[in-house]
Scaffold this active site. Structure first.
Site, PDB file in Angstrom:
ATOM      1  N   GLY A 134       9.624 -57.329 -24.007  1.00 33.45           N
ATOM      2  CA  GLY A 134      10.421 -58.511 -24.203  1.00 33.45           C
ATOM      3  C   GLY A 134      10.641 -59.091 -25.544  1.00 33.45           C
ATOM      4  CB  THR A 163       2.482 -46.099 -34.023  1.00 33.13           C
ATOM      5  OG1 THR A 163       4.098 -46.615 -34.069  1.00 33.13           O
ATOM      6  CG2 THR A 163       2.401 -44.945 -34.755  1.00 33.13           C
ATOM      7  CG  LEU A 351      24.818 -30.499 -48.729  1.00 40.57           C
ATOM      8  CD1 LEU A 351      23.599 -29.806 -48.078  1.00 40.57           C
ATOM      9  CD2 LEU A 351      25.165 -29.269 -49.877  1.00 40.57           C
ATOM     10  CD  GLU A 376       3.950 -51.204 -40.491  1.00 43.36           C
ATOM     11  OE1 GLU A 376       3.720 -51.877 -41.478  1.00 43.36           O
ATOM     12  OE2 GLU A 376       3.553 -50.247 -39.828  1.00 43.36           O
TER      13      GLU A 376
END
Ligand SMILES: Cc1cc2nc3c(=O)[nH]c(=O)nc-3n(C[C@H](O)[C@H](O)[C@H](O)COP(=O)(O)OP(=O)(O)OC[C@H]3O[C@@H](n4cnc5c(N)ncnc54)[C@H](O)[C@@H]3O)c2cc1C
Lengths: 396, 372
Positions: A134, A163, A351, A376
């Site tokens: 949420g 993580t 490229l 973060e």
């Protein structure tokens, strides 16, 4: 030299060696790590080839990252950029994580000794579980609860995008002990892996990039942990408590922000360095005007990454000097990640269609880089923090 | 006189394309990506609408929509999914070129494209290096009753299977644009294996090396083809691809806007923060500008096929693609962490827009700007 942005020779040498190693030994596994959504099986052997100490959690005897006169946090910047220059899969294999940083920021001396110091000495994987389905940016919305039941805290709730959550030795979980208290009720709890009621619902999300990183969905179902696992709170001597740590948690995260900016710079620099020789080899295919434009783009991209590095240094010197600036950390994180996305995309565009092919890693790094401006603290959140130094709480 | 009212054909076709996009194309986007092909049933249904096979009735088709109707088809299908849209439209591009410029014999071969849903054709146009169609390095040289084609094409849809593959290049003798129609399996066409791309997998993009010698009858429109007309149509193909990207950009912004009205942070829907709503508003403004430019430049090309439209087309394409790249990027950003996982389609649009922008990119039009 005073007021200089030049790293010391020893740190430069260390970073160069790290960068060359990650490029030659680790980068060849980048595609595989992306496709398999995890580190290569032989990651230990790959790490064994490193000519310098990396600070491995699995083999602490090989040594920690050396100390340089530049300062620990400046060293981390050089480290993040150099190791991720090879590819993003390498770094998480060292262990690490940010849970221990929160312990350091919030813990009582006893808690720091129990959960932070060992990680510093021997390495180890820790995780940080704040985000929930949420909310992300607005950390006051924590809905996970911790209720005292005699000798334990009983945690209930779900945490998303954690993580390393599936395999960390402990996860620092943010939960509220009293919803009435709002942000002041939010506390951090150390929940060791294997605690009954700590369930990994989904080990890894299906992601745009950084696919080799484990991004776990966790669930806490009547998960009981000892009373002393509440960070900053001394169960026997409440007078020694150091506070609930809601603000502190974010403070601890703030120091890590420039590291993420350095990671993004590593990917962008790698992209420039991959395309530059390819483009030079193709110079004959460009008209002279277009070739000038290509050279100008390469020059502008290199210069802008240097700007990102300088802001990173400005931010982390304040941490090394013990007077951390959240605003500079936010400026660093607000600048480089978004810039890195644009640099990598431009490398691809220069490229042409071959730039998007999986033959090269540019398309992968483009995918990997996007998260750096989101986690973060998103780019917008960083801007709010910087804005507050100028106009106070009105920014937002 | 200024007249900003689309005609009936344009309105109807746009509406039809949008409904196909919503009901059929969008829901199949992930399947098409995972299979690296448009699912057969989806292809068949899109094909049956006649929207993406612009072939005259005399050759078994449903007729060729007008230039602006085609732009609207591209945009609206791109609104559904850029991968499926590009696959269908790039197949259509071959028919468009052959129909407009082919010899009678070449045009009669369109019947197969118009009636066989299994057919896949393509135009090999792009070369990278920022080259516009007038500067292509692929040479199409007439040598007596033969024509020799040499060069390297990149970003070729259905690179390994296109039948025919229409290769666009320039005549080294005159510098004029030429094209050849090569059936699948023509000797001297070497497909460079491509392990996949950032996105648009359903289009099966690849590079093709060419050293081909075929009879002059393979020249699109024969030896006396009008190069100016051919160049004008090729320019329109670039504008159509840019229009697909604009459709995707619009969808990303709409999706993100919708999400932002429901997602709460700091006590309010995030849409109420300018940090969220302004990038989406910027995108909306630019999408309007980009679409208008594509329409205007298409009209200019159609009105004066012999004119020099290189700059105008280059500007329009470069702008539209840059807008799409930024809009889809802001789409991901708006969803935050949720934009980064495959549960939402914004990441797919982000990858797709970047892929389209790499296809037709000119460093002269769009210098890298370091953010101030
Ligand atoms: C791969 C990955 C790894 C992660 N790792 C961790 C982890 O280890 N631990 C953990 O706790 N979390 C982790 N996260 C979560 C991450 O930190 C959040 O996704 C991030 O904080 C954003 O939160 P959100 O996704 O809920 O977006 P939201 O907070 O819903 O934000 C959505 C959008 O609104 C914007 N926004 C919100 N408020 C404002 C405002 N006031 N003004 C302007 N704009 C605003 C945001 O910038 C963003 O663009 C991870 C996420 C991912 C994808």
């Amino acid at each position: 030299m005073s007021y200089s942005f030049t790293l010391s020779r020893p740190l430069q040498d260390y970073a160069r060696t790290l960068r060359e190693w990650s490029t030659t030994e680790c980068r060849p596994y980048a595609r595989q790590a992306d496709e398999q959504k995890g580190r290569p099986e032989n990651w230990r052997e790959i790490l064994d080839t490193a000519p310098i100490p990396l600070g491995r959690a699995d083999k602490p005897e090989l040594g920690q990252v050396p100390t340089f006169e530049d300062g620990d946090w400046i060293t981390k910047l050089a480290f993040y950029e150099a190791i991720n220059y090879g590819d993003v899969w390498v770094h998480p294999t060292l262990g690490g994580g940010i849970g221990d940083l929160v312990v350091k920021a919030l813990g009582t001396p006893k808690q720091v000794a129990e959960w932070y110091d060992p990680i510093q000495q021997r390495g180890g994987a820790t995780a940080f579980a704040l985000t929930e389905p949420g909310f992300g940016s607005d950390t006051s919305m924590v809905a996970t609860t911790a209720v005292r039941d005699n000798d334990s805290w009983v945690v209930n709730g779900s945490k998303m995008y954690c993580t390393g959550g599936a395999f960390a030795e402990y996860v620092v979980v943010f939960a509220t002990v009293d919803k009435e208290l709002g942000a002041r009720g939010i506390n951090a709890f150390v929940v060791p892996r294997g605690t009954p009621g700590f369930n990994v619902v989904k080990e890894n999300e299906d992601k745009l990039g950084i696919r080799s990183w484990t991004t776990s969905l966790l669930e806490f179902d009547d998960c009981a942990i000892p009373l002393e696992n509440r960070l900053g709170w001394d169960v026997d001597h409440p007078e020694n408590s150091v506070g609930n740590g809601y603000g502190g948690a974010l403070g601890a995260l703030a120091f890590n922000r420039p590291n993420m900016a350095a990671l993004a710079i590593g990917l962008a620099q790698a992209s420039i360095d991959v395309v530059t020789p390819i483009l030079k080899g193709q110079q004959a295919g460009f008209t002279p005007q277009r070739w000038s434009a290509v050279e100008r783009d390469l020059e502008a991209m290199n210069a802008t990454l240097e700007r990102g590095r300088r802001i990173n240094y400005l931010a982390q010197v304040t941490v090394d000097r013990g007077r951390p600036s959240r605003s500079l950390a936010a400026a660093a994180k607000g600048f480089a990640p978004e810039t890195a996305e644009r640099v990598i995309r431009r490398c691809i565009e220069l490229l042409g269609p071959e730039g998007v092919s999986k033959e090269l890693l540019l398309e992968k790094w483009y995918r990997d880089s996007k998260i750096m401006d989101i986690f973060e603290g998103s780019g917008q959140v960083q801007r709010i923090i910087v804005g507050r130094t100028l106009v106070g709480g009105l920014a937002g | 006189m200024i007249d900003l009212e689309p005609d009936e054909e344009q309105v109807e076709i746009a509406a039809l394309a949008r409904s196909i996009a919503d009901e059929l194309v969008a829901p199949s986007a992930r399947d098409a990506e995972y299979a690296a092909a448009v699912p057969d049933d989806v292809w068949l249904k899109v094909f049956e609408t006649g929207l993406v096979m612009p072939v005259a009735e005399e050759h078994g088709g449903g007729g060729v929509p007008g230039p602006l109707a085609l732009l609207a088809i591209a945009e609206n299908l791109g609104h559904g999914d850029p991968g499926i849209a590009s696959a269908a439209l790039w197949h259509a591009h071959a028919a468009l070129l052959v129909g407009a410029h082919g010899t009678a014999e070449q045009r009669s071969a369109l019947t197969r494209l118009a009636t066989d849903p299994g057919a896949r054709s393509a135009v090999a146009l792009y070369e990278g290096f920022g080259r516009g169609p007038a500067e292509l390095a692929t040479s199409v040289a007439v040598e007596g009753d033969q024509v020799r084609v040499r060069g390297r094409k990149v970003g070729v849809p259905f690179a390994a299977s296109a039948d025919p593959l229409v290769v666009v290049g320039t005549d080294p003798a005159t510098g004029a644009v030429r094209a050849v129609v090569l059936p699948h399996g023509t000797a001297g066409v070497t497909v460079v294996a491509n392990p996949g791309s950032l996105a648009l997998d359903a289009t099966q993009l690849g590079a093709v090396d060419l050293d081909v010698t075929v009879p002059v009858s393979a020249l699109l429109g024969g030896p006396d083809a009008d190069p100016a007309g051919l160049l004008a149509t090729v320019q329109r193909l670039r504008l159509l691809t840019a229009s697909t990207a604009v459709g995707t950009a619009l969808r990303a912004v709409e999706y993100a806007g919708q999400y932002a009205t429901g997602r709460i942070a700091f006590g309010r829907p995030i849409a109420s923060y300018q940090g969220v709503s302004f990038p989406l508003a910027e995108a909306m403004m630019r999408i309007e500008a980009a679409r208008a430019e594509l329409v205007d430049v298409t009209n200019a090309v159609v009105a004066d096929p012999g004119g020099d439209h290189g700059t105008a087309v280059g500007q329009a394409v470069s702008y539209a693609l840059a807008v799409a790249v930024q809009a889809t990027r802001d789409g991901v950003q708006t969803l935050g962490g949720h934009g980064f996982i495959k549960d939402h389609p914004v990441e797919l649009w982000y990858r797709s827009a970047a892929t389209l922008s790499a296809l037709d990119f000119d460093p002269l039009r769009d210098p890298f700007q370091a953010r101030l």
